[in-house]
Design an enzyme around this catalytic site. Structure first.
Site, PDB file in Angstrom:
ATOM      1  N   TYR A 136     -12.823  78.282  42.802  1.00  0.00           N
ATOM      2  CA  TYR A 136     -11.878  78.158  43.921  1.00  0.00           C
ATOM      3  C   TYR A 136     -10.451  78.025  43.384  1.00  0.00           C
ATOM      4  O   TYR A 136      -9.514  78.672  43.866  1.00  0.00           O
ATOM      5  CB  TYR A 136     -12.255  76.926  44.745  1.00  0.00           C
ATOM      6  N   LYS A 140      -7.126  80.436  43.891  1.00  0.00           N
ATOM      7  CA  LYS A 140      -5.846  79.931  44.418  1.00  0.00           C
ATOM      8  C   LYS A 140      -4.703  80.186  43.427  1.00  0.00           C
ATOM      9  O   LYS A 140      -3.582  80.520  43.837  1.00  0.00           O
ATOM     10  CB  LYS A 140      -5.966  78.431  44.734  1.00  0.00           C
TER      11      LYS A 140
HETATM   12  O1  GFB Z   1     -13.875  65.705  48.970  1.00  0.00           O
HETATM   13  P1  GFB Z   1     -14.781  66.123  47.887  1.00  0.00           P
HETATM   14  O2  GFB Z   1     -16.034  66.835  48.293  1.00  0.00           O
HETATM   15  O3  GFB Z   1     -14.061  67.072  46.872  1.00  0.00           O
HETATM   16  O4  GFB Z   1     -15.264  64.816  47.045  1.00  0.00           O
HETATM   17  P2  GFB Z   1     -13.031  66.951  45.635  1.00  0.00           P
HETATM   18  C1  GFB Z   1     -14.354  63.845  46.627  1.00  0.00           C
HETATM   19  C2  GFB Z   1     -15.099  62.683  45.993  1.00  0.00           C
HETATM   20  O5  GFB Z   1     -15.846  61.994  46.995  1.00  0.00           O
HETATM   21  C3  GFB Z   1     -16.104  63.061  44.893  1.00  0.00           C
HETATM   22  C4  GFB Z   1     -17.156  61.747  46.546  1.00  0.00           C
HETATM   23  O6  GFB Z   1     -16.021  62.101  43.857  1.00  0.00           O
HETATM   24  C5  GFB Z   1     -17.450  62.936  45.621  1.00  0.00           C
HETATM   25  O7  GFB Z   1     -18.548  62.667  44.758  1.00  0.00           O
HETATM   26  N1  GFB Z   1     -18.065  61.601  47.681  1.00  0.00           N
HETATM   27  C6  GFB Z   1     -18.721  60.465  48.017  1.00  0.00           C
HETATM   28  C7  GFB Z   1     -18.422  62.553  48.551  1.00  0.00           C
HETATM   29  N2  GFB Z   1     -19.528  60.660  49.062  1.00  0.00           N
HETATM   30  C8  GFB Z   1     -19.357  61.957  49.424  1.00  0.00           C
HETATM   31  C9  GFB Z   1     -19.932  62.746  50.471  1.00  0.00           C
HETATM   32  O8  GFB Z   1     -20.768  62.302  51.267  1.00  0.00           O
HETATM   33  N3  GFB Z   1     -19.495  64.035  50.548  1.00  0.00           N
HETATM   34  C10 GFB Z   1     -18.561  64.558  49.682  1.00  0.00           C
HETATM   35  N4  GFB Z   1     -18.178  65.832  49.849  1.00  0.00           N
HETATM   36  N5  GFB Z   1     -18.036  63.827  48.671  1.00  0.00           N
HETATM   37  C11 GFB Z   1     -12.538  69.345  46.386  1.00  0.00           C
HETATM   38  C12 GFB Z   1     -12.739  70.710  45.789  1.00  0.00           C
HETATM   39  O9  GFB Z   1     -12.760  68.453  45.365  1.00  0.00           O
HETATM   40  O10 GFB Z   1     -11.230  69.115  46.827  1.00  0.00           O
HETATM   41  C13 GFB Z   1     -12.156  71.758  46.615  1.00  0.00           C
HETATM   42  O11 GFB Z   1     -14.108  70.912  45.545  1.00  0.00           O
HETATM   43  C14 GFB Z   1     -10.774  71.421  47.172  1.00  0.00           C
HETATM   44  O12 GFB Z   1     -12.081  72.896  45.817  1.00  0.00           O
HETATM   45  C15 GFB Z   1     -10.725  70.015  47.728  1.00  0.00           C
HETATM   46  O13 GFB Z   1      -9.813  71.542  46.173  1.00  0.00           O
HETATM   47  C16 GFB Z   1      -9.338  69.587  48.132  1.00  0.00           C
HETATM   48  O14 GFB Z   1     -11.782  66.223  46.038  1.00  0.00           O
HETATM   49  O15 GFB Z   1     -13.708  66.407  44.428  1.00  0.00           O
END
Ligand code: GFB
Length: 328
Positions: A136, A140
């Protein structure tokens, strides 16, 4: 009253819908939008025909294949290829049809995994990326470089903004593909509604993330459209970050969930920290207005009246936000 026509690509999404609301509020009357059924942005021929017909004067490129850490890790082809297709089509068609100004949206994950904090725009391409979202991020970065190339080769006014982690209305609440804030909001809401004792939070809870409400982001993007004409990338953030644990505790407080948090270290943490340095934007005179607690309260109210909550486990009145919930 703004007289120029403006195409908002991705107008139904988290960012695009906020951009449309903000533009309408600020007197933009000629907003052009197309649903995916009307115009598939991955179809080069269709995109070019659309631009030749409509001839938008301004373009906000808010259409993208996005997702949280697990979706990025699981579907690298989709995140790389679909984003390259969408942005290549929109940016080149904008140039061909004579768009006066285009705003491309990147992401804070374009910066190196261990970039110095807060992350300055100059950090781009100074170190390896976070592996979970490298495809991703590469897409970008290619979009940024394409905008800069059009600026250099043709003098195009194609600018690029780098938002931090976002949340707001129209977010994705699917637990497999969403970002952390909507995922935890839904999990904690459903745990409270079902009377469960605990909620599972992915990872160790120690990574730090900065969150910006999309109403603030949209206001910053309109500000940049009206005031920023440089091909140099510019960060958009709230200026403050919290650990995942702190975020979960704040959401528990807003939702009124008294149970405990269980951390699952078998899930990836991702990058340890990505707080953006927003001094370039602040120096231009723009400021965010929605604090994290207020933003979560707003998005929880939105969630409760949305279909996501209606699909939940209990009648709505049984899980309304607890006023004066005791701090954890
Ligand atoms: O928001 P998130 O999925 O993406 O996860 P990133 C942020 C943090 O939250 C990680 C934790 O450390 C996850 O392990 N987390 C805890 C969780 N519980 C949960 C849950 O239930 N769901 C999710 N999704 N996370 C993304 C990128 O990175 O950020 C994209 O993958 C994009 O490409 C976006 O840039 C802004 O912040 O790690």
């Amino acid at each position: 009253m703004q007289t120029e026509s403006i195409f908002v690509a991705g107008h139904r999404g988290l960012v695009g819908s906020a951009v449309v609301r903000n533009l309408q509020k600020h007197g933009y009357r000629r907003i052009i939008a197309r649903t995916r059924a009307e115009l598939d942005l991955r179809e080069r021929g269709a995109v070019y025909r659309f631009f030749r017909q409509e001839k938008p004067e301004l373009v906000v490129l808010a259409a993208a294949k996005v997702g949280g850490i697990q979706a990025n890790d699981r579907d690298p082809v989709d995140f790389l290829l679909q984003n390259l297709e969408i942005q290549n089509n929109l940016i080149s068609a904008s140039h061909e049809s004579g768009v006066r100004k285009l705003l491309f949206l990147g992401s804070s994950c374009i910066y190196p995994k261990f970039a110095e904090q807060p992350i300055r725009e100059e950090s781009l391409l100074t170190g390896p990326l976070e592996p979970t979202n490298e495809p991703y991020a590469i897409a970008k970065i290619a979009g940024i470089k394409l905008c800069q190339a059009y600026a250099r080769q043709y003098g195009a006014n194609f600018i690029s903004a780098m938002p931090t982690n976002l949340y707001g209305p129209e977010d994705n609440f699917d637990l497999q593909t969403s970002h952390v804030l909507p995922a935890l909001l839904r999990k904690i809401h459903e745990a409270k509604a079902a009377g469960r004792a605990d909620v599972v939070v992915w990872g160790t809870g120690t990574p730090r993330r900065e969150f910006l409400h999309t109403d603030d982001l949209a206001d910053a993007l309109r500000f940049l459209l009206e005031n920023y004409d440089s091909p140099e990338i510019i960060n958009v953030g709230s200026g403050q970050d919290v650990t995942v644990r702190e975020l979960a505790e704040l959401i528990c407080d807003v939702v009124g969930f008294q149970g405990s948090l269980i951390f699952d270290p078998s899930q990836p943490d991702g990058t340890p920290r990505k707080l953006l340095d927003t001094s370039r934007l602040l120096a231009l005179g723009w400021r965010p207005t929605i604090g994290l607690r207020e933003g979560i309260e707003r998005i929880y109210r939105w969630f409760l009246q949305s279909d996501h909550a209606k699909a939940g486990l209990m009648p709505l009145q049984a899980c309304a936000p607890a006023s004066g919930a005791s701090p954890r």
